[in-house]
Design an enzyme around this catalytic site. Sequence first.
Site, mmCIF file in Angstrom:
data_model
loop_
_atom_site.group_PDB
_atom_site.id
_atom_site.type_symbol
_atom_site.label_atom_id
_atom_site.label_comp_id
_atom_site.label_asym_id
_atom_site.label_seq_id
_atom_site.Cartn_x
_atom_site.Cartn_y
_atom_site.Cartn_z
ATOM 1 N N LYS A 45 54.528 76.977 50.468
ATOM 2 C CA LYS A 45 55.089 77.211 49.137
ATOM 3 C C LYS A 45 56.195 78.263 49.207
ATOM 4 O O LYS A 45 56.396 78.911 50.257
ATOM 5 C CB LYS A 45 53.952 77.646 48.210
ATOM 6 C CG LYS A 45 52.867 76.572 47.982
ATOM 7 C CD LYS A 45 51.818 77.144 47.039
ATOM 8 C CE LYS A 45 50.586 76.302 46.920
ATOM 9 N NZ LYS A 45 49.550 76.995 46.100
ATOM 10 N N TYR A 60 50.837 68.395 40.430
ATOM 11 C CA TYR A 60 49.816 69.257 39.829
ATOM 12 C C TYR A 60 49.300 68.708 38.491
ATOM 13 O O TYR A 60 48.771 69.469 37.672
ATOM 14 C CB TYR A 60 50.364 70.674 39.655
ATOM 15 C CG TYR A 60 50.358 71.495 40.940
ATOM 16 C CD1 TYR A 60 49.193 71.598 41.721
ATOM 17 C CD2 TYR A 60 51.490 72.181 41.376
ATOM 18 C CE1 TYR A 60 49.177 72.354 42.891
ATOM 19 C CE2 TYR A 60 51.474 72.940 42.556
ATOM 20 C CZ TYR A 60 50.313 73.017 43.302
ATOM 21 O OH TYR A 60 50.291 73.764 44.461
ATOM 22 N N PHE A 77 46.881 78.549 33.869
ATOM 23 C CA PHE A 77 47.821 78.926 34.935
ATOM 24 C C PHE A 77 48.863 77.846 35.221
ATOM 25 O O PHE A 77 49.717 78.025 36.076
ATOM 26 C CB PHE A 77 47.046 79.259 36.220
ATOM 27 C CG PHE A 77 46.166 78.142 36.746
ATOM 28 C CD1 PHE A 77 46.700 77.136 37.543
ATOM 29 C CD2 PHE A 77 44.809 78.097 36.434
ATOM 30 C CE1 PHE A 77 45.893 76.110 38.023
ATOM 31 C CE2 PHE A 77 43.991 77.080 36.914
ATOM 32 C CZ PHE A 77 44.543 76.070 37.715
ATOM 33 N N ARG A 90 45.204 82.280 54.111
ATOM 34 C CA ARG A 90 45.206 82.964 52.819
ATOM 35 C C ARG A 90 44.508 84.329 52.913
ATOM 36 O O ARG A 90 44.897 85.281 52.234
ATOM 37 C CB ARG A 90 44.554 82.084 51.759
ATOM 38 C CG ARG A 90 45.504 80.956 51.312
ATOM 39 C CD ARG A 90 44.772 79.864 50.569
ATOM 40 N NE ARG A 90 45.669 78.944 49.892
ATOM 41 C CZ ARG A 90 45.245 77.839 49.268
ATOM 42 N NH1 ARG A 90 43.959 77.532 49.258
ATOM 43 N NH2 ARG A 90 46.109 77.040 48.682
ATOM 44 N N ASN A 103 49.437 82.097 46.893
ATOM 45 C CA ASN A 103 48.503 81.824 47.995
ATOM 46 C C ASN A 103 49.103 80.978 49.128
ATOM 47 O O ASN A 103 48.393 80.349 49.908
ATOM 48 C CB ASN A 103 47.183 81.260 47.461
ATOM 49 C CG ASN A 103 47.348 79.912 46.783
ATOM 50 O OD1 ASN A 103 48.446 79.365 46.746
ATOM 51 N ND2 ASN A 103 46.259 79.375 46.275
ATOM 52 N N HIS A 143 49.705 74.775 50.303
ATOM 53 C CA HIS A 143 48.911 73.710 49.670
ATOM 54 C C HIS A 143 48.402 72.795 50.768
ATOM 55 O O HIS A 143 49.111 72.536 51.739
ATOM 56 C CB HIS A 143 49.769 72.888 48.702
ATOM 57 C CG HIS A 143 49.086 71.618 48.287
ATOM 58 N ND1 HIS A 143 48.180 71.580 47.249
ATOM 59 C CD2 HIS A 143 49.132 70.358 48.794
ATOM 60 C CE1 HIS A 143 47.713 70.345 47.139
ATOM 61 N NE2 HIS A 143 48.272 69.584 48.066
ATOM 62 N N GLU A 177 49.031 62.002 47.894
ATOM 63 C CA GLU A 177 50.035 63.065 47.963
ATOM 64 C C GLU A 177 51.091 62.773 49.041
ATOM 65 O O GLU A 177 52.269 63.036 48.840
ATOM 66 C CB GLU A 177 49.352 64.413 48.232
ATOM 67 C CG GLU A 177 48.553 64.909 47.028
ATOM 68 C CD GLU A 177 47.790 66.202 47.279
ATOM 69 O OE1 GLU A 177 47.117 66.672 46.349
ATOM 70 O OE2 GLU A 177 47.849 66.746 48.404
HETATM 71 P P1 DAT Z 1 44.179 74.658 46.112
HETATM 72 O O1 DAT Z 1 45.630 75.046 46.188
HETATM 73 O O2 DAT Z 1 43.315 75.521 47.001
HETATM 74 O O3 DAT Z 1 43.941 73.193 46.319
HETATM 75 P P2 DAT Z 1 43.662 74.156 43.292
HETATM 76 O O4 DAT Z 1 44.032 72.733 43.545
HETATM 77 O O5 DAT Z 1 42.379 74.428 42.589
HETATM 78 O O6 DAT Z 1 43.676 75.018 44.632
HETATM 79 O O7 DAT Z 1 44.807 74.856 42.435
HETATM 80 C C1 DAT Z 1 46.170 74.610 42.733
HETATM 81 C C2 DAT Z 1 46.918 75.905 42.666
HETATM 82 O O8 DAT Z 1 46.872 76.407 41.337
HETATM 83 C C3 DAT Z 1 46.348 77.018 43.530
HETATM 84 O O9 DAT Z 1 46.788 76.960 44.861
HETATM 85 C C4 DAT Z 1 46.859 78.226 42.821
HETATM 86 C C5 DAT Z 1 46.815 77.829 41.370
HETATM 87 N N1 DAT Z 1 45.542 78.231 40.744
HETATM 88 C C6 DAT Z 1 44.344 77.630 40.859
HETATM 89 N N2 DAT Z 1 43.389 78.283 40.175
HETATM 90 C C7 DAT Z 1 44.014 79.336 39.604
HETATM 91 C C8 DAT Z 1 43.593 80.400 38.765
HETATM 92 N N3 DAT Z 1 42.318 80.508 38.374
HETATM 93 N N4 DAT Z 1 44.522 81.306 38.388
HETATM 94 C C9 DAT Z 1 45.808 81.208 38.773
HETATM 95 N N5 DAT Z 1 46.278 80.222 39.568
HETATM 96 C C10 DAT Z 1 45.397 79.291 39.969
HETATM 97 MG MG MG Z 2 44.316 71.559 45.175
#
Ligand code: DAT
Ligand code: MG
Length: 150
Positions: free
Chosen positions: A9, A49, A57, A102, A112, A115, A126
């Site tokens: 990212k 997303y 968020f 991470r 973080n 992805h 994807e």
């Molecule tokens: P990942 O990236 O580990 O697959 P995810 O699909 O649950 O995680 O979420 C996508 C992204 O969204 C994640 O990398 C960062 C952001 N995100 C997720 N949960 C969040 C939260 N509680 N607060 C802020 N950003 C969040």
């Molecule tokens: Mg995810």
Amino acid sequence: MERTLVLIKPDGVQRGLVGEVISRLERRGLRIVAAKFMKVENKLAETHYAIHKGKPFYDGLIRYITSAPVLAMVWEGPNAIAAVRQTMGSTKPTEAAPGSVRHDYALEVGRNLTHASDSVENGENEVALWFKKLELVEWQREIDRWIFEK
Ligand code: DAT
Ligand code: MG
């Protein structure tokens, strides 16, 4: 062979962690299939997303991923989905396992670094969303038989 979409990212690119992340995936034994350095359009970010639309968020997430270039990649290998998720670590850096990307390089969930697809099905979808078929390179490495059992 399982395939996963990996994004470095904007924060990962800006912080000069592209080589570090690629190194870790290479060392793990995974095989690169495709890569492109790109600015992410809003439409692609929103499709990628879509599952998070409506969450608090979401807007920040779209702004973050479209804010500067990313390196989009496809990696493959046996159990590639689980292996790459493990190498990256849990979504929240403070919950990520020591030694994961991470854990080692991040502090906040909204920065973080990477992805990685979270299931075989999402991986396939994807990869198809981010790459054209012709961009996916089929190849073998001499060392594959020492890393892949079959
Ligand atoms: P990942 O990236 O580990 O697959 P995810 O699909 O649950 O995680 O979420 C996508 C992204 O969204 C994640 O990398 C960062 C952001 N995100 C997720 N949960 C969040 C939260 N509680 N607060 C802020 N950003 C969040
Ligand atoms: Mg995810």
